[in-house]
Design a protein around this motif. Sequence first.
Motif, PDB file in Angstrom:
ATOM      1  N   LYS A  30      45.915  39.293  34.635  1.00 55.52           N
ATOM      2  CA  LYS A  30      45.358  38.319  35.577  1.00 55.52           C
ATOM      3  C   LYS A  30      43.858  38.551  35.758  1.00 55.52           C
ATOM      4  N   PRO A  31      43.148  37.584  36.342  1.00 58.81           N
ATOM      5  CA  PRO A  31      41.716  37.743  36.583  1.00 58.81           C
ATOM      6  C   PRO A  31      41.393  38.920  37.509  1.00 58.81           C
ATOM      7  N   VAL A  32      40.213  39.479  37.317  1.00 56.43           N
ATOM      8  CA  VAL A  32      39.738  40.619  38.114  1.00 56.43           C
ATOM      9  C   VAL A  32      39.915  40.357  39.608  1.00 56.43           C
ATOM     10  N   LEU A  33      39.508  39.188  40.049  1.00 52.16           N
ATOM     11  CA  LEU A  33      39.503  38.866  41.469  1.00 52.16           C
ATOM     12  C   LEU A  33      40.904  38.911  42.078  1.00 52.16           C
ATOM     13  N   MET A  34      41.895  38.554  41.309  1.00 54.07           N
ATOM     14  CA  MET A  34      43.263  38.593  41.824  1.00 54.07           C
ATOM     15  C   MET A  34      43.743  40.026  42.030  1.00 54.07           C
ATOM     16  N   HIS A  35      43.348  40.931  41.137  1.00 57.20           N
ATOM     17  CA  HIS A  35      43.674  42.346  41.324  1.00 57.20           C
ATOM     18  C   HIS A  35      43.071  42.853  42.643  1.00 57.20           C
ATOM     19  N   THR A  36      41.822  42.436  42.907  1.00 61.72           N
ATOM     20  CA  THR A  36      41.135  42.899  44.122  1.00 61.72           C
ATOM     21  C   THR A  36      41.823  42.397  45.380  1.00 61.72           C
ATOM     22  N   LEU A  37      42.145  41.113  45.407  1.00 59.19           N
ATOM     23  CA  LEU A  37      42.835  40.559  46.576  1.00 59.19           C
ATOM     24  C   LEU A  37      44.197  41.222  46.773  1.00 59.19           C
ATOM     25  N   GLU A  38      44.878  41.504  45.676  1.00 59.40           N
ATOM     26  CA  GLU A  38      46.208  42.101  45.766  1.00 59.40           C
ATOM     27  C   GLU A  38      46.180  43.493  46.398  1.00 59.40           C
ATOM     28  N   ILE A  39      45.172  44.313  46.071  1.00 61.95           N
ATOM     29  CA  ILE A  39      45.158  45.674  46.601  1.00 61.95           C
ATOM     30  C   ILE A  39      44.952  45.655  48.116  1.00 61.95           C
ATOM     31  N   PHE A  40      44.152  44.710  48.619  1.00 60.27           N
ATOM     32  CA  PHE A  40      43.970  44.609  50.072  1.00 60.27           C
ATOM     33  C   PHE A  40      45.233  44.073  50.735  1.00 60.27           C
ATOM     34  N   PHE A  60      38.092  25.373  40.138  1.00 61.43           N
ATOM     35  CA  PHE A  60      38.461  26.311  39.077  1.00 61.43           C
ATOM     36  C   PHE A  60      39.379  27.402  39.625  1.00 61.43           C
ATOM     37  N   TRP A  61      39.075  27.886  40.828  1.00 61.61           N
ATOM     38  CA  TRP A  61      39.914  28.912  41.450  1.00 61.61           C
ATOM     39  C   TRP A  61      41.318  28.368  41.720  1.00 61.61           C
ATOM     40  N   GLU A  62      41.418  27.121  42.140  1.00 64.59           N
ATOM     41  CA  GLU A  62      42.725  26.512  42.351  1.00 64.59           C
ATOM     42  C   GLU A  62      43.504  26.438  41.043  1.00 64.59           C
ATOM     43  N   GLU A  63      42.817  26.115  39.963  1.00 63.90           N
ATOM     44  CA  GLU A  63      43.476  26.078  38.654  1.00 63.90           C
ATOM     45  C   GLU A  63      43.976  27.455  38.251  1.00 63.90           C
ATOM     46  N   LEU A  64      43.167  28.475  38.500  1.00 59.04           N
ATOM     47  CA  LEU A  64      43.587  29.837  38.169  1.00 59.04           C
ATOM     48  C   LEU A  64      44.793  30.261  39.000  1.00 59.04           C
ATOM     49  N   LYS A  65      44.801  29.940  40.273  1.00 54.12           N
ATOM     50  CA  LYS A  65      45.939  30.297  41.125  1.00 54.12           C
ATOM     51  C   LYS A  65      47.221  29.657  40.603  1.00 54.12           C
ATOM     52  N   ASP A  66      47.125  28.393  40.194  1.00 57.66           N
ATOM     53  CA  ASP A  66      48.304  27.707  39.643  1.00 57.66           C
ATOM     54  C   ASP A  66      48.734  28.330  38.321  1.00 57.66           C
ATOM     55  N   LYS A  67      47.764  28.624  37.469  1.00 62.92           N
ATOM     56  CA  LYS A  67      48.068  29.178  36.147  1.00 62.92           C
ATOM     57  C   LYS A  67      48.786  30.515  36.240  1.00 62.92           C
ATOM     58  N   PHE A  68      48.340  31.374  37.163  1.00 66.94           N
ATOM     59  CA  PHE A  68      48.887  32.732  37.266  1.00 66.94           C
ATOM     60  C   PHE A  68      49.926  32.877  38.382  1.00 66.94           C
ATOM     61  N   PRO A 109      38.096  46.043  41.567  1.00 69.92           N
ATOM     62  CA  PRO A 109      39.541  45.915  41.732  1.00 69.92           C
ATOM     63  C   PRO A 109      40.299  47.236  41.808  1.00 69.92           C
ATOM     64  N   PHE A 110      39.603  48.367  41.668  1.00 64.47           N
ATOM     65  CA  PHE A 110      40.305  49.651  41.616  1.00 64.47           C
ATOM     66  C   PHE A 110      40.074  50.521  42.849  1.00 64.47           C
ATOM     67  N   VAL A 111      39.636  49.920  43.932  1.00 64.80           N
ATOM     68  CA  VAL A 111      39.552  50.675  45.180  1.00 64.80           C
ATOM     69  C   VAL A 111      40.960  51.096  45.575  1.00 64.80           C
TER      70      VAL A 111
END
Length: 226
Positions: A30-40, A60-68, A109-111
């Motif tokens: 998945k995109p980097v940003l999704m990893h970051t949101l997930e850890i929080f 574009f972010w909405e498209e990514l959310k749907d895709k993944f 994303p690795f905090v």
Amino acid sequence: MNRAAIIVAGGRGTRMGTPIPKQYLEIGDKPVLMHTLEIFHKFDQSLDLILVIPENDFSFWEELKDKFGFQVPHQVVAGGKSRFQSVKNGLGAIDWDEGLVAIHDGVRPFVSKEVIGKSFEEAERTGSGIAVVPLKDSIRKLTDENRSFYQERQYFRLVQTPQTFDLGKIRQAFNVTELHHFTDDATVYEHQGWQVSLIAGNAENIKITTPEDMDYAEFLLQKSKT
């Protein structure tokens, strides 16, 4: 106590050399940003998550959310022309007046959850909690006369995010004209005359900026699965 996290992701990826900004590039599945949101979200599912991205990226972010199939709840806020303005917009989106807020780079994303926790604990105790790590290499200070001088690395730290604050104080700090020396949220806070409190960060909490960082990110992701 109310707690929020502002995830700032306004980069355009110029140093990455890719047509897609670095926060949307994929590592693992998945995109980097999704990893970051997930850890929080994994740290605290009741945490108010505020994602600050350029307004032009909303669709574009909405498209990514749907895709993944991305399901982590969050609020999307339009960024500004600078990081300072983007964070200020994120602070303005919080609909309560008292509590704590962590401000974090979307491309970190690795905090670790432990570091996030320590930053909130320190901010509750002192008003701020800034993640830092010690230097490993020797350092030298350069002068305008093209000379250099050895510096004791034990007196220096590399600054990471999250940088977590009492909400009322950091809002007050951002209610000023942006200055060139505001390199991060801690410098904005210090401009009020307040001392920041440091906590130990984690070495894996890199800021993904270059293609080499992407390679290392893939390594860290695989390592975390073993």
